[in-house]
Design a protein around this motif. Structure first.
Motif, short mmCIF file in Angstrom:
data_model
loop_
_atom_site.label_atom_id
_atom_site.label_comp_id
_atom_site.label_asym_id
_atom_site.label_seq_id
_atom_site.Cartn_x
_atom_site.Cartn_y
_atom_site.Cartn_z
N ALA A 1 -48.30 -19.97 2.33
CA ALA A 1 -47.53 -21.18 2.03
C ALA A 1 -46.96 -21.73 3.33
O ALA A 1 -46.52 -20.96 4.21
N GLY A 2 -47.02 -23.06 3.51
CA GLY A 2 -46.49 -23.69 4.73
C GLY A 2 -45.19 -24.41 4.46
O GLY A 2 -44.92 -24.87 3.35
N VAL A 3 -44.38 -24.52 5.47
CA VAL A 3 -43.12 -25.25 5.36
C VAL A 3 -42.94 -26.07 6.64
O VAL A 3 -43.26 -25.63 7.75
N THR A 4 -42.46 -27.29 6.46
CA THR A 4 -42.17 -28.16 7.60
C THR A 4 -40.75 -27.90 8.09
O THR A 4 -39.80 -28.00 7.31
N ILE A 5 -40.62 -27.63 9.38
CA ILE A 5 -39.31 -27.44 9.98
C ILE A 5 -38.93 -28.73 10.70
O ILE A 5 -39.64 -29.20 11.60
N ALA A 6 -37.82 -29.31 10.29
CA ALA A 6 -37.35 -30.53 10.93
C ALA A 6 -36.82 -30.21 12.31
O ALA A 6 -35.86 -29.45 12.45
N CYS A 7 -37.45 -30.82 13.32
CA CYS A 7 -37.05 -30.59 14.73
C CYS A 7 -36.81 -31.93 15.42
O CYS A 7 -37.65 -32.41 16.19
N PRO A 8 -35.67 -32.58 15.14
CA PRO A 8 -35.40 -33.84 15.83
C PRO A 8 -35.10 -33.59 17.31
O PRO A 8 -34.37 -32.66 17.66
N GLU B 1 -37.14 -41.73 24.20
CA GLU B 1 -38.35 -41.42 23.44
C GLU B 1 -38.06 -40.33 22.41
O GLU B 1 -37.35 -39.36 22.68
N ASN B 2 -38.62 -40.51 21.21
CA ASN B 2 -38.52 -39.49 20.16
C ASN B 2 -39.65 -38.48 20.39
O ASN B 2 -40.81 -38.75 20.13
N VAL B 3 -39.29 -37.32 20.93
CA VAL B 3 -40.26 -36.27 21.18
C VAL B 3 -40.21 -35.19 20.09
O VAL B 3 -40.87 -34.15 20.20
N GLY B 4 -39.43 -35.44 19.00
CA GLY B 4 -39.36 -34.50 17.89
C GLY B 4 -40.40 -34.80 16.84
O GLY B 4 -41.31 -35.63 17.04
N ASN B 5 -40.25 -34.14 15.67
CA ASN B 5 -41.24 -34.32 14.59
C ASN B 5 -40.67 -35.05 13.39
O ASN B 5 -41.30 -35.09 12.34
N THR B 6 -39.47 -35.59 13.53
CA THR B 6 -38.87 -36.33 12.43
C THR B 6 -38.41 -37.68 12.94
O THR B 6 -38.26 -37.90 14.14
N VAL C 1 -34.76 -50.98 13.89
CA VAL C 1 -35.77 -50.09 13.30
C VAL C 1 -35.41 -48.65 13.63
O VAL C 1 -34.73 -48.37 14.63
N ASP C 2 -35.85 -47.73 12.75
CA ASP C 2 -35.70 -46.32 13.06
C ASP C 2 -36.70 -45.93 14.14
O ASP C 2 -37.71 -46.61 14.36
N LEU C 3 -36.41 -44.81 14.78
CA LEU C 3 -37.25 -44.37 15.89
C LEU C 3 -38.17 -43.26 15.39
O LEU C 3 -37.76 -42.10 15.21
N ALA C 4 -39.43 -43.63 15.16
CA ALA C 4 -40.41 -42.68 14.62
C ALA C 4 -40.85 -41.71 15.71
O ALA C 4 -40.71 -41.99 16.90
N PRO C 5 -41.40 -40.54 15.30
CA PRO C 5 -41.91 -39.60 16.30
C PRO C 5 -42.94 -40.27 17.22
O PRO C 5 -43.82 -41.00 16.76
N GLY C 6 -42.80 -40.04 18.52
CA GLY C 6 -43.72 -40.63 19.49
C GLY C 6 -43.36 -42.03 19.93
O GLY C 6 -43.97 -42.56 20.86
N SER C 7 -42.37 -42.65 19.27
CA SER C 7 -41.96 -44.01 19.63
C SER C 7 -40.81 -43.96 20.63
O SER C 7 -40.19 -42.91 20.86
N SER C 8 -40.49 -45.13 21.22
CA SER C 8 -39.43 -45.16 22.22
C SER C 8 -38.69 -46.50 22.18
O SER C 8 -39.21 -47.51 21.70
N VAL D 1 -27.36 -39.29 25.42
CA VAL D 1 -27.64 -39.41 23.98
C VAL D 1 -27.03 -38.19 23.32
O VAL D 1 -27.44 -37.05 23.59
N SER D 2 -26.04 -38.39 22.47
CA SER D 2 -25.35 -37.30 21.78
C SER D 2 -25.09 -37.72 20.34
O SER D 2 -24.53 -38.80 20.09
N GLY D 3 -25.53 -36.88 19.41
CA GLY D 3 -25.32 -37.18 17.99
C GLY D 3 -26.47 -37.91 17.34
O GLY D 3 -26.31 -38.43 16.23
N ALA D 4 -27.65 -37.92 17.97
CA ALA D 4 -28.81 -38.54 17.32
C ALA D 4 -29.17 -37.73 16.07
O ALA D 4 -29.26 -36.50 16.11
N THR D 5 -29.39 -38.40 14.95
CA THR D 5 -29.59 -37.74 13.65
C THR D 5 -30.89 -38.21 13.02
O THR D 5 -31.22 -39.40 13.09
N ASP D 6 -31.63 -37.26 12.39
CA ASP D 6 -32.91 -37.64 11.80
C ASP D 6 -32.77 -37.91 10.31
O ASP D 6 -31.67 -37.89 9.73
N GLU D 7 -33.91 -38.16 9.71
CA GLU D 7 -33.95 -38.56 8.30
C GLU D 7 -33.45 -37.47 7.36
O GLU D 7 -33.09 -37.73 6.21
N TYR D 8 -33.40 -36.20 7.83
CA TYR D 8 -32.93 -35.10 7.01
C TYR D 8 -31.48 -34.76 7.31
O TYR D 8 -30.97 -33.75 6.80
#
Length: 555
Positions: free
Chosen positions: A81-88, A117-122, A170-177, A204-211
């Motif tokens: 079973a796989g699980v996605t780990i949120a890594c902003p 740049e958003n170098v995370g996965n969320t 706009v929100d900052l998607a993974p890979g966007s800047s 940059v302090s306090g950046a928060t992702d969709e989760y």
């Protein structure tokens, strides 16, 4: 590993948790039955990019089944079973836009580019940004997007994902800047500190992702080296200084300017050059700075507080017409060497880097009415360029033209005419009666140069010519009334002796008074020249022209 509904038989080792026999805790499993084991893990890291999914594998092996008294080996069973780990995660970099030179000067506007740049996965849904800068050496000018708050030394953006003008909308998607542009104006030099940089940092302090997971902080710092050297130059005219209310010079004279230059600091000025653009039509003679300031003098480095002066001499050729305004311009600048441009210390006050000086060309004009007499410059009127060496009577008042409103005697020569207050070298002896003999005297005056200038050679003699107009049609058709030549220390053409060492000499001429209408007048023109006689019109290099109106009585 955190926990399990059935405790493992031994502590977890590496990445594996093991139970030797679950039936001891959960009982045997009859055909068609199932048992459940719940295992809890805590996410402690991010999976390698780019896949955010981490996998968990369960394996049943060495299971034994019983049928009666017989044992049977059971095939291994595996499931994953796989699980996605949120890594902003965001990465911020700040760069200074390239400067023309390595240094920024006071008053210069510098531009910083902030790349986030958003170098995370969320997806980042909230992105605060803080910029701090040294307010004692730079001042905030502008930013895109605009900050939500501006304080001395701090800029704040509450959320760059928010709407304009404070965000990108706009929100900052993974890979966007996002790219934020900020400009500052340099206000002070940093050369007195170590390192000599005006620092600027972004956080940059306090950046928060969709989760709702908060990304780690990230920052970037950039500095700019600043400097300030206030170069200056001023100019005054030393010589000549004829009796004229404005700075002036004669055709054929040398003009000397005094130029003062230096560096008000606070920093040394490097690669300094002083140049001078001579007035049109003049000739460079010399300067005491480098001997060729008209093509540029390279001075190298000027320390803060340094100042000095030098002289520049130019020649005003005889061909330069009276009334011409000679504009001389000098300038000082840094960033130049004999081999080409270099980056010098910026100058925050360029207004004092140039100095101009206007000199008006003056001469001596007549004052007979024009027309019919050639008095004005445009009529090829008589004028004398250098009136400092010989003249008629007392010293002469120079003027730009025959209608110069700034004539030193207070009024133009032609106002309407015969108003030259310095015409005192022609001495009338009235009355003048038709048909009788009359007399005119002329006082020829020199500046006392004596034998150094005068002698019996034709080109070293003084010449006095006098014309008078009996038909009121000008002097062109009238021969000279009087021709005289002479010089100090010799017998003159009229037989008189001019003693050596005596600066002036009176010449008297007797003549027959012509018949004119009773009470009428005759205009006479007297011209004193050096080296050659003159006509009643046109220029002469030396001497003076005087016009006089003589009243004649006829009965």
């Amino acid at each position: 590993f955190v926990s399990a509904s059935v405790a493992p038989d031994a502590p977890p080792v590496a990445d594996e948790v093991e139970w030797e026999d679950l039936t001891r805790a959960l009982g045997d499993i009859a055909p068609g039955e199932a048992i459940s084991l719940t295992v809890t893990f805590r996410a402690v890291g991010c999976p390698p990019a780019p896949d955010p999914v981490t996998f968990n594998k369960a394996k049943v092996r060495n299971a034994i089944a019983m049928h009666g008294d017989e044992e049977f080996d059971v095939h291994d069973a595996i499931d994953t079973a796989g699980v996605t780990i949120a890594c902003p995660e965001v990465e911020v970099t700040k760069t200074l836009e390239p400067l023309e030179c390595a240094l920024a000067g006071v008053g210069d506007v510098v531009t910083f580019t902030i790349h986030i740049e958003n170098v995370g996965n969320t997806t980042i849904t909230e992105l605060p940004l803080e910029e701090t800068y040294e307010a004692d050496c730079m001042a905030f000018t502008s930013a895109t997007p605009e900050p939500d708050s501006v304080d001395a030394g701090t800029l704040l953006w509450h959320d760059l994902t928010g709407p304009a003008p404070h965000g990108f909308g706009v929100d900052l998607a993974p890979g966007s800047s996002f790219t934020v542009i900020v400009t500052f104006t340099i206000t002070a030099s940093t050369q007195a500190q170590l390192p000599p940089l005006c620092d600027n940092e972004v956080l940059v302090s306090g950046a928060t992702d969709e989760y709702g997971v908060v990304a780690p902080e990230d920052s970037s710092q950039e500095g700019v080296e600043t400097a300030d050297a206030d170069l200056f130059i001023t100019k005054t005219q030393m010589a000549p200084t004829p009796a004229y209310p404005l700075p002036s010079a004669y055709p054929g004279s040398l003009v000397t300017y005094t130029l003062t230059y230096g560096n008000n600091g606070p920093d040394p000025a490097t690669f300094v050059v002083i140049s001078d653009a001579l007035p049109a039509g003049t000739v460079f003679v010399d300067d005491t700075l480098c001997g060729h300031v008209n093509t540029g003098c390279y001075l190298g480095t000027l320390q803060a507080g340094f100042s000095d002066s030098f002289e520049l001499t130019i020649l005003v050729p005889y061909e330069v017409l009276p009334g011409t305004v000679l504009t001389d311009e000098a300038w000082i600048e840094s960033g130049h060497t004999p081999s080409g441009p270099r980056c010098g210390i910026p100058d925050a006050n360029p207004d004092n880097n140039r100095a101009t000086f206007d000199t008006v060309v003056v001469a001596d004009f007549g004052d007979a009415p024009d027309p019919p007499y050639p008095t004005r410059l445009e009529s090829n009127g008589a004028y004398h360029a250098d009136i400092t060496k010989e003249w008629l009577g007392e010293p002469v008042s120079p003027e730009r033209s025959a209608v110069d409103p700034t004539d030193p005697d207070g009024w133009p020569n032609l106002d309407p005419y015969d108003t030259d207050g310095y015409d005192d070298g022609v001495i009338p002896h009235p009355p003048y009666i038709c048909g009788r003999r009359g007399q005119l005297s002329f006082r020829v005056t020199t500046s006392g140069l004596g034998a150094a200038r005068y002698g019996p050679e034709p080109d070293r003699l003084l010449y006095l010519r006098v014309w008078w107009d009996t038909d009121r049609e000008g002097w062109d058709d009238d021969p000279p009334l009087f021709d005289w030549w002479g010089a100090p220390g010799m017998v003159c053409s009229d037989g008189s002796v001019w003693p050596a060492g005596v600066p002036d000499h009176v010449v008297t001429k007797e003549f027959h008074v012509p018949r004119v209408p009773d009470g009428s007048s005759i205009w006479i023109r007297a011209r004193l020249s050096y080296g050659e006689p003159t006509d009643p019109y046109g220029p002469a290099r030396f001497g003076e022209v005087e016009d006089h109106e003589i009243v004649v009585q006829c009965h």
